[in-house]
Motif scaffolding. Structure first.
Motif, PDB file in Angstrom:
ATOM      1  N   LEU A 127       1.023  -1.268   0.029  1.00  0.00           N
ATOM      2  CA  LEU A 127       0.181   0.485  -0.199  1.00  0.00           C
ATOM      3  C   LEU A 127       1.051   1.253  -0.177  1.00  0.00           C
ATOM      4  O   LEU A 127       1.450   1.392   0.748  1.00  0.00           O
ATOM      5  CB  LEU A 127      -0.962   0.068   1.274  1.00  0.00           C
ATOM      6  CG  LEU A 127      -1.749   1.118   1.656  1.00  0.00           C
ATOM      7  CD1 LEU A 127      -2.855   0.853   0.223  1.00  0.00           C
ATOM      8  CD2 LEU A 127      -2.620   0.728   2.716  1.00  0.00           C
ATOM      9  N   MET A 128       0.939   2.287  -1.245  1.00  0.00           N
ATOM     10  CA  MET A 128       1.151   3.079  -0.444  1.00  0.00           C
ATOM     11  C   MET A 128       0.367   4.130  -0.963  1.00  0.00           C
ATOM     12  O   MET A 128      -0.149   4.441  -1.707  1.00  0.00           O
ATOM     13  CB  MET A 128       2.101   3.409  -2.203  1.00  0.00           C
ATOM     14  CG  MET A 128       2.855   2.183  -2.322  1.00  0.00           C
ATOM     15  SD  MET A 128       4.824   2.112  -3.534  1.00  0.00           S
ATOM     16  CE  MET A 128       5.620   4.193  -2.290  1.00  0.00           C
ATOM     17  N   MET A 129       0.808   5.403  -0.953  1.00  0.00           N
ATOM     18  CA  MET A 129       0.507   6.577  -0.570  1.00  0.00           C
ATOM     19  C   MET A 129       1.071   7.342  -0.643  1.00  0.00           C
ATOM     20  O   MET A 129       2.062   8.080  -0.379  1.00  0.00           O
ATOM     21  CB  MET A 129      -0.205   7.301   1.494  1.00  0.00           C
ATOM     22  CG  MET A 129      -1.060   8.307   1.068  1.00  0.00           C
ATOM     23  SD  MET A 129      -1.422   9.039   2.884  1.00  0.00           S
ATOM     24  CE  MET A 129      -0.603   9.747   3.156  1.00  0.00           C
ATOM     25  N   LEU A 130       0.560   9.470  -1.367  1.00  0.00           N
ATOM     26  CA  LEU A 130       1.227  10.260  -1.632  1.00  0.00           C
ATOM     27  C   LEU A 130       0.761  10.909  -1.043  1.00  0.00           C
ATOM     28  O   LEU A 130      -0.649  11.564  -1.472  1.00  0.00           O
ATOM     29  CB  LEU A 130       1.418  10.592  -3.076  1.00  0.00           C
ATOM     30  CG  LEU A 130       2.217  11.719  -3.539  1.00  0.00           C
ATOM     31  CD1 LEU A 130       3.802  11.864  -2.866  1.00  0.00           C
ATOM     32  CD2 LEU A 130       2.215  11.964  -5.186  1.00  0.00           C
ATOM     33  N   MET A 131       1.149  12.190   0.024  1.00  0.00           N
ATOM     34  CA  MET A 131       0.181  13.186   0.214  1.00  0.00           C
ATOM     35  C   MET A 131       0.498  14.380   0.208  1.00  0.00           C
ATOM     36  O   MET A 131       2.049  14.320   0.394  1.00  0.00           O
ATOM     37  CB  MET A 131      -0.333  12.983   1.717  1.00  0.00           C
ATOM     38  CG  MET A 131      -1.376  14.519   2.211  1.00  0.00           C
ATOM     39  SD  MET A 131      -1.563  14.347   4.151  1.00  0.00           S
ATOM     40  CE  MET A 131      -0.474  14.567   4.512  1.00  0.00           C
ATOM     41  N   GLN A 132       0.333  15.710  -1.113  1.00  0.00           N
ATOM     42  CA  GLN A 132       0.821  16.910  -1.054  1.00  0.00           C
ATOM     43  C   GLN A 132      -0.265  18.238  -0.705  1.00  0.00           C
ATOM     44  O   GLN A 132      -1.189  17.605  -0.812  1.00  0.00           O
ATOM     45  CB  GLN A 132       1.463  16.962  -2.556  1.00  0.00           C
ATOM     46  CG  GLN A 132       2.236  16.189  -2.751  1.00  0.00           C
ATOM     47  CD  GLN A 132       2.358  16.212  -3.869  1.00  0.00           C
ATOM     48  OE1 GLN A 132       2.023  15.975  -5.282  1.00  0.00           O
ATOM     49  NE2 GLN A 132       4.226  17.404  -4.198  1.00  0.00           N
ATOM     50  N   GLY A 133       0.677  18.740  -0.493  1.00  0.00           N
ATOM     51  CA  GLY A 133      -0.356  19.596   0.020  1.00  0.00           C
ATOM     52  C   GLY A 133      -0.107  20.836   1.447  1.00  0.00           C
ATOM     53  O   GLY A 133       1.612  21.267   1.334  1.00  0.00           O
ATOM     54  N   SER A 134      -0.684  21.260   1.908  1.00  0.00           N
ATOM     55  CA  SER A 134      -0.300  22.018   3.360  1.00  0.00           C
ATOM     56  C   SER A 134      -0.945  21.819   4.421  1.00  0.00           C
ATOM     57  O   SER A 134      -2.135  21.636   4.428  1.00  0.00           O
ATOM     58  CB  SER A 134      -0.549  23.314   3.559  1.00  0.00           C
ATOM     59  OG  SER A 134      -2.047  23.917   3.235  1.00  0.00           O
ATOM     60  N   GLU A 135      -0.554  22.021   5.777  1.00  0.00           N
ATOM     61  CA  GLU A 135      -1.030  21.285   7.124  1.00  0.00           C
ATOM     62  C   GLU A 135      -0.113  22.950   7.813  1.00  0.00           C
ATOM     63  O   GLU A 135       1.388  22.943   7.674  1.00  0.00           O
ATOM     64  CB  GLU A 135      -0.249  20.333   7.349  1.00  0.00           C
ATOM     65  CG  GLU A 135      -1.040  19.389   8.732  1.00  0.00           C
ATOM     66  CD  GLU A 135      -0.842  17.743   8.483  1.00  0.00           C
ATOM     67  OE1 GLU A 135      -1.023  17.446   8.130  1.00  0.00           O
ATOM     68  OE2 GLU A 135       0.547  17.984   9.336  1.00  0.00           O
ATOM     69  N   ASP A 136      -1.072  22.594   8.355  1.00  0.00           N
ATOM     70  CA  ASP A 136      -0.852  24.772   9.430  1.00  0.00           C
ATOM     71  C   ASP A 136      -0.099  25.533   8.641  1.00  0.00           C
ATOM     72  O   ASP A 136       0.395  26.378   8.798  1.00  0.00           O
ATOM     73  CB  ASP A 136      -0.127  24.101  10.510  1.00  0.00           C
ATOM     74  CG  ASP A 136      -1.262  23.463  11.572  1.00  0.00           C
ATOM     75  OD1 ASP A 136      -1.663  22.711  11.683  1.00  0.00           O
ATOM     76  OD2 ASP A 136      -0.129  21.477  11.900  1.00  0.00           O
ATOM     77  N   GLY A 137      -0.870  25.326   7.627  1.00  0.00           N
ATOM     78  CA  GLY A 137      -0.184  26.695   6.539  1.00  0.00           C
ATOM     79  C   GLY A 137       1.239  26.392   5.949  1.00  0.00           C
ATOM     80  O   GLY A 137       1.793  27.549   5.907  1.00  0.00           O
TER      81      GLY A 137
END
Length: 174
Positions: A127-137
């Motif tokens: 199982l592979m996951m890629l998460m991109q974005g922002s967290e706490d700005g």
């Protein structure tokens, strides 16, 4: 004859699989990268701890960890390293036999899950996951890889217990 063909194929394919793992291992030593690697030896130790096996929830947890080979979590807030991680993730997905499980965008995060079929229904071998974005700005990129005989119904519980970044995203897989 069959044995020699299998041996030749194994020798030819070995660099492909080891190269995929080394792509992500290089991040473990980088500055601005957080890494957590749990190996099968740790899972064996956890499974041997004398726990109350009468508790059904604890027994499910023990069954899950006994069948895992490893968990790797690599995360960074550095956008250039995050771009490299995404490139390596995409390369690994395209070169392997992983299939898209799901993807979604939520709370300024783009999340993708890929998996390899497992031993039975609701189980995967990777199982592979890629998460991109922002967290706490702050920008964030997280790559999660779990290998073994993985029960998708139970893996989110383990990720939450280990406080893996993006663990809440795993709950959405089930």
């Amino acid at each position: 004859m069959k044995k020699s063909i299998i041996l030749v194929l194994a020798i030819m394919l070995a660099p492909i699989f080891s190269n995929a793992q080394s792509k992500f291992e290089r991040y473990e030593k980088m500055r601005d990268v957080n890494a957590m690697v749990i190996t099968s030896n740790m899972f064996k130790l956890l499974a041997e701890i004398d726990l109350d096996s009468d508790d059904p929830e604890m027994q499910q947890y023990i069954n899950l960890i006994e069948n895992l080979k490893d968990i790797k979590v690599i995360s960074t807030e550095n956008t250039s390293i995050g771009a490299e991680m995404k490139k390596d993730f995409d390369s690994h997905i395209n070169s392997g036999s992983l299939e898209k499980l799901m993807s979604f965008k939520d709370d300024n995060k783009n999340v993708q899950f890929y998996s390899k079929p497992g031993s039975k229904k609701n189980f995967v071998s990777q199982l592979m996951m890629l998460m991109q974005g922002s967290e706490d700005g702050k920008p964030i990129t997280v790559v999660l890889s779990i290998t073994g005989d993985i029960d998708l119904k139970e893996v989110s519980k383990l990720a939450k217990d280990l406080e893996v970044p993006g663990a809440e995203e795993l709950e959405k897989v089930n």
